[in-house]
Enzyme design. Structure first.
Site: not given
Ligand code: 15L
Length: 277
Positions: A37, A76, A114, A139, A143, A169, A177
């Site tokens: 990390d 990471g 994600s 972000y 992904k 998670s 949600r």
């Molecule tokens: C994600 O990708 C994030 O890393 C996490 O912090 C949350 O925001 C999650 O999604 C989510 O959608 O609940």
């Protein structure tokens, strides 16, 4: 007790929330882990593990860390919505370094993708793993790009990869949600085990959620991995009832809060983005 992989497993983002869960869970199974990390590892090192502080932007460091590893659990990078310039280095260039290391070592990759790669699908759409990418920010876009990078490295170089579209998670759901998106820590660790030990995964997608009856997600490659979630957000339903926002954009789309960040489109809440539906 789960089987132990022949070769060490590299865990990136090991000092982050999910990296720590995975390091603890796999360390407890007796797996030999190489943890890395950009931040210091805050926990006692699991037996059989070593930790090296390194930046994903440093390609040579990633090649060295992956030496001799058969699997890379890639947690990471930037894990929340941030400006483009902050996402670019760790999530795009950093991922390239991970895939180059996997290519050299003939290692498999689990990519912590994600739900934000598909966040602008409406909540009433049931999605399969081959749905359109509809990222809900920089972000989520990184992904989606990361998943596509996995496909390219599989087709071009035979690097196997499991792309886990993680929902939410956390130790427990914190809003309504998450009754749809929650992934328990135990289900996450078991998923990492199966992604590592499965005989063959090619390049596949897994919806990273527990067995939630309110799920938005359907078909994926879980049978190929031999993974099925054991937990569920359902018992939290009464506690989470009414835990919603007053933002119609946030409540309409699967990506929730991220869809509403810096949302400047005018003319009301858009539909499904294509064909005006
Ligand atoms: C994600 O990708 C994030 O890393 C996490 O912090 C949350 O925001 C999650 O999604 C989510 O959608 O609940």
């Amino acid at each position: 007790m789960a089987d132990i992989p022949e070769k060490p497993v590299l865990v990136t983002g090991a000092a982050g929330a999910l990296g720590r869960v995975v390091a603890r869970g796999l360390g407890a199974l007796g797996w030999k882990l190489v943890l890395t990390d950009i931040a210091a590892f805050p926990d006692p090192l699991p037996a059989g593990s070593r930790f090296v502080r390194a930046d994903l932007n440093d390609g040579v460091a990633m090649l060295r860390l992956a030496e001799g590893c058969g699997m890379i659990l890639h947690f990471g990078g930037v894990s929340v919505e941030r400006p483009f310039e902050e996402v670019l280095g760790p999530n795009i260039r950093g991922l390239y370094h991970i895939y180059e290391a996997a290519r050299r070592e003939r290692a498999r990759v689990l990519f912590a993708s994600s739900n934000h790669s598909i966040g602008f699908h409406a909540r009433d759409e049931a999605l399969d793993d081959d749905c359109q990418f509809l990222p809900d920010g920089y972000y989520g876009l990184s992904k989606a790009y990361g998943e596509l990078m996995g496909r390219m490295y599989w087709f071009k170089h035979g690097v196997e990869n499991v792309n886990v579209r993680i929902g939410s998670s956390f130790p427990a759901p914190v809003d309504a949600r998450m009754l749809s998106t929650w992934l328990s820590y135990d289900d996450l660790v078991r998923l990492c085990v199966r992604a590592t030990l499965a005989a063959r995964v090619e390049s596949c997608v897994i919806w990273g959620a527990s067995a939630n009856s309110r799920t938005y997600w359907r078909r994926d490659a879980r049978d190929t991995l031999g993974w099925a979630p054991a937990d569920s957000a359902d018992p939290y339903a009464a506690q989470m009832a009414g835990k919603v926002t007053d933002n119609p954009v946030v409540e309409r789309y699967q990506g929730g809060a991220y869809t509403g960040m810096d949302f400047t489109r005018t003319g009301g809440v858009p539909g499904r983005m294509f064909g005006g539906r």
